[in-house]
Design a protein around this motif. Sequence first.
Motif, mmCIF file in Angstrom:
data_model
loop_
_atom_site.group_PDB
_atom_site.id
_atom_site.type_symbol
_atom_site.label_atom_id
_atom_site.label_comp_id
_atom_site.label_asym_id
_atom_site.label_seq_id
_atom_site.Cartn_x
_atom_site.Cartn_y
_atom_site.Cartn_z
ATOM 1 N N LEU A 100 43.659 40.552 40.400
ATOM 2 C CA LEU A 100 42.691 39.499 40.665
ATOM 3 C C LEU A 100 43.071 38.674 41.886
ATOM 4 O O LEU A 100 44.191 38.764 42.396
ATOM 5 C CB LEU A 100 42.605 38.559 39.450
ATOM 6 C CG LEU A 100 42.346 39.197 38.080
ATOM 7 C CD1 LEU A 100 42.494 38.147 36.988
ATOM 8 C CD2 LEU A 100 40.975 39.841 38.029
ATOM 9 N N LEU A 101 42.127 37.857 42.321
ATOM 10 C CA LEU A 101 42.418 36.851 43.333
ATOM 11 C C LEU A 101 43.370 35.808 42.755
ATOM 12 O O LEU A 101 43.345 35.525 41.559
ATOM 13 C CB LEU A 101 41.132 36.171 43.788
ATOM 14 C CG LEU A 101 40.108 37.042 44.528
ATOM 15 C CD1 LEU A 101 38.791 36.293 44.692
ATOM 16 C CD2 LEU A 101 40.642 37.477 45.882
ATOM 17 N N VAL A 102 44.209 35.229 43.619
ATOM 18 C CA VAL A 102 45.195 34.244 43.190
ATOM 19 C C VAL A 102 44.691 32.854 43.564
ATOM 20 O O VAL A 102 44.592 32.509 44.743
ATOM 21 C CB VAL A 102 46.570 34.512 43.836
ATOM 22 C CG1 VAL A 102 47.585 33.483 43.344
ATOM 23 C CG2 VAL A 102 47.039 35.919 43.513
ATOM 24 N N GLN A 103 44.345 32.048 42.549
ATOM 25 C CA GLN A 103 43.828 30.708 42.787
ATOM 26 C C GLN A 103 44.986 29.752 43.106
ATOM 27 O O GLN A 103 46.014 29.761 42.447
ATOM 28 C CB GLN A 103 43.055 30.228 41.556
ATOM 29 C CG GLN A 103 42.325 28.923 41.768
ATOM 30 C CD GLN A 103 42.995 27.770 41.034
ATOM 31 O OE1 GLN A 103 43.739 27.971 40.093
ATOM 32 N NE2 GLN A 103 42.732 26.563 41.499
ATOM 33 N N GLY B 119 33.734 41.576 38.945
ATOM 34 C CA GLY B 119 34.767 40.774 39.582
ATOM 35 C C GLY B 119 36.102 40.767 38.879
ATOM 36 O O GLY B 119 37.094 40.298 39.441
ATOM 37 N N ALA B 120 36.166 41.291 37.643
ATOM 38 C CA ALA B 120 37.436 41.364 36.904
ATOM 39 C C ALA B 120 37.971 42.783 37.007
ATOM 40 O O ALA B 120 37.315 43.730 36.563
ATOM 41 C CB ALA B 120 37.229 40.963 35.445
ATOM 42 N N TYR B 121 39.158 42.924 37.601
ATOM 43 C CA TYR B 121 39.706 44.254 37.859
ATOM 44 C C TYR B 121 41.072 44.432 37.216
ATOM 45 O O TYR B 121 41.826 43.468 37.003
ATOM 46 C CB TYR B 121 39.830 44.491 39.370
ATOM 47 C CG TYR B 121 38.498 44.692 40.061
ATOM 48 C CD1 TYR B 121 37.963 45.965 40.249
ATOM 49 C CD2 TYR B 121 37.767 43.598 40.530
ATOM 50 C CE1 TYR B 121 36.747 46.153 40.882
ATOM 51 C CE2 TYR B 121 36.537 43.775 41.161
ATOM 52 C CZ TYR B 121 36.038 45.053 41.332
ATOM 53 O OH TYR B 121 34.829 45.225 41.955
ATOM 54 N N ILE C 184 42.165 51.901 39.897
ATOM 55 C CA ILE C 184 41.589 50.563 39.790
ATOM 56 C C ILE C 184 40.297 50.666 38.984
ATOM 57 O O ILE C 184 39.415 51.459 39.307
ATOM 58 C CB ILE C 184 41.312 49.958 41.176
ATOM 59 C CG1 ILE C 184 42.618 49.833 41.967
ATOM 60 C CG2 ILE C 184 40.642 48.595 41.048
ATOM 61 C CD1 ILE C 184 42.425 49.371 43.390
ATOM 62 N N LYS C 185 40.215 49.866 37.918
ATOM 63 C CA LYS C 185 39.021 49.878 37.078
ATOM 64 C C LYS C 185 38.475 48.456 36.943
ATOM 65 O O LYS C 185 39.236 47.495 36.881
ATOM 66 C CB LYS C 185 39.346 50.447 35.693
ATOM 67 C CG LYS C 185 39.913 51.851 35.724
ATOM 68 C CD LYS C 185 40.073 52.440 34.337
ATOM 69 C CE LYS C 185 38.737 52.840 33.760
ATOM 70 N NZ LYS C 185 38.879 53.580 32.480
ATOM 71 N N GLU C 186 37.159 48.367 36.892
ATOM 72 C CA GLU C 186 36.508 47.064 36.767
ATOM 73 C C GLU C 186 36.128 46.817 35.315
ATOM 74 O O GLU C 186 35.783 47.743 34.566
ATOM 75 C CB GLU C 186 35.262 47.002 37.641
ATOM 76 C CG GLU C 186 34.642 45.605 37.732
ATOM 77 C CD GLU C 186 33.503 45.534 38.731
ATOM 78 O OE1 GLU C 186 33.092 44.408 39.073
ATOM 79 O OE2 GLU C 186 33.028 46.597 39.176
ATOM 80 N N ALA D 205 37.450 39.667 49.062
ATOM 81 C CA ALA D 205 37.519 39.831 47.616
ATOM 82 C C ALA D 205 38.270 41.094 47.216
ATOM 83 O O ALA D 205 38.971 41.112 46.201
ATOM 84 C CB ALA D 205 36.116 39.848 47.027
ATOM 85 N N ASP D 206 38.153 42.175 47.991
ATOM 86 C CA ASP D 206 38.814 43.432 47.632
ATOM 87 C C ASP D 206 40.251 43.486 48.123
ATOM 88 O O ASP D 206 41.158 43.873 47.379
ATOM 89 C CB ASP D 206 38.029 44.616 48.200
ATOM 90 C CG ASP D 206 36.685 44.796 47.509
ATOM 91 O OD1 ASP D 206 36.582 44.412 46.329
ATOM 92 O OD2 ASP D 206 35.752 45.315 48.146
ATOM 93 N N ASP D 207 40.483 43.099 49.359
ATOM 94 C CA ASP D 207 41.805 43.282 49.969
ATOM 95 C C ASP D 207 42.820 42.223 49.565
ATOM 96 O O ASP D 207 44.028 42.424 49.759
ATOM 97 C CB ASP D 207 41.682 43.294 51.495
ATOM 98 C CG ASP D 207 40.879 44.484 51.996
ATOM 99 O OD1 ASP D 207 40.769 45.468 51.222
ATOM 100 O OD2 ASP D 207 40.353 44.427 53.121
#
Length: 435
Positions: A223-226, A207-209, A200-202, A263-265
Amino acid sequence: YLFSASVRGDASSRFSPNARWGFFPAVSAAWIVSDEPFMAGVEPFDILKLRFSAGQTGNAQIGNCEYLALYGMSPVYMGEGNSTVNQIYPRQIANPNLGWEKNTQFNFGADFSLWKGLLTATLDAYYSRTSGMLFDIPVPAASGLGEARMNTGSMENKGVEIDISSAHRFSSGWSYSVSANWTLNRNKVLHLGPNDVPIIKESDYRGAYYITQVGQPVGCYYLLVQDGIFYNQEELASYPHFESTRVGDFRFIDTDGDGVLEADDDRAIVGNYMPDFYYGLSVSAGWRGLELEADFNGVYGNEILNLERRYLCNMEAAGNMMKETLQRFPYGDLNRSTRKSTGNSGSSISTFHIEDGSFFRLRKLSLSYAFPLGMRRSGGSLKVYVQGSNLFTLTNYTGYNPETNRNVSDAMRPGEDYSSYPLPRTFTVGLILVK
């Protein structure tokens, strides 16, 4: 029948002494089927050739001395009076086994010509496997470093390439040529070292992974799913959210289903930069000395991480906003306006920042006329032309250029767009003297 074989040896000082040499064999064979007796007089084939090749190549495209332990020096302020002492710190971890990245490829192909050269085509199907990949791997923070260059894991690429062309000159002075190509490639990670732990790289922007894991393409967006916005207090109370979330903020999916938004999980793989396919088209038509040419290209099915949206659509109103922000809550389906980055705002990197990168572009359009000059015995001509480049691009992408990739040197973080410069639309008028 055609056959060839070779073995190549290369050494690179960029690798450690005990892994400096690489040996790369190759073999190829071809069968010209159209030369066989049973093909005599068979229409419409003029030429039919079947090909096979297998070989190995090496990649040494890294920096110098990356296998060595390197140290840096920086001043440290000590006590009063701004006195300084130089400190020495580790800048690079030694890797005495750093060596060649190797790619083994198999290719099956066919070349043919029909109707006395009126139509020609090349078909290729390939499979390649890359091992000992040269990646920057995250290392424990206790080392004092963020990443280290290593040979790790393997991946495969497989696909199909098709090139078709046709050209003809008529006795009346008219002529034409058409050339089209289509390429499909599928990439998959096969192995990532001990235990196949995902990498995993940022991004350079918080916040962008990206994630590289077995069974997926290299460098997927992670990323998070909106999932819409919170329209009222009842929705907010019944759905997992960040502590600072308010009505009108973005709603994100609790992907692990534990009832808590983290945010991570709760990140998920939401796409990648690799298109479903690439394509191109070149056409020309001429009449005597007059010629019109056009070149098109495009891709379909890739995604782009448009990080400019974290500023142009964050609703903080610190500068100009995109026109779509007029649809903010409560007038539409975008998040509310806010004076700071709080909760589920447009600054929280998510699928809100992922866009379709498909495009179709007219790369070049030119019109020319060749005036005969009668130079020497062979004659000559003066060609006058006008040409336009990047005249139009059909795309749904909202950034300047869908053909963008900010981190070109890092295969694990592809497809990022942040302040990319737009392609210029250029017009050229010129003369070419042909002897």
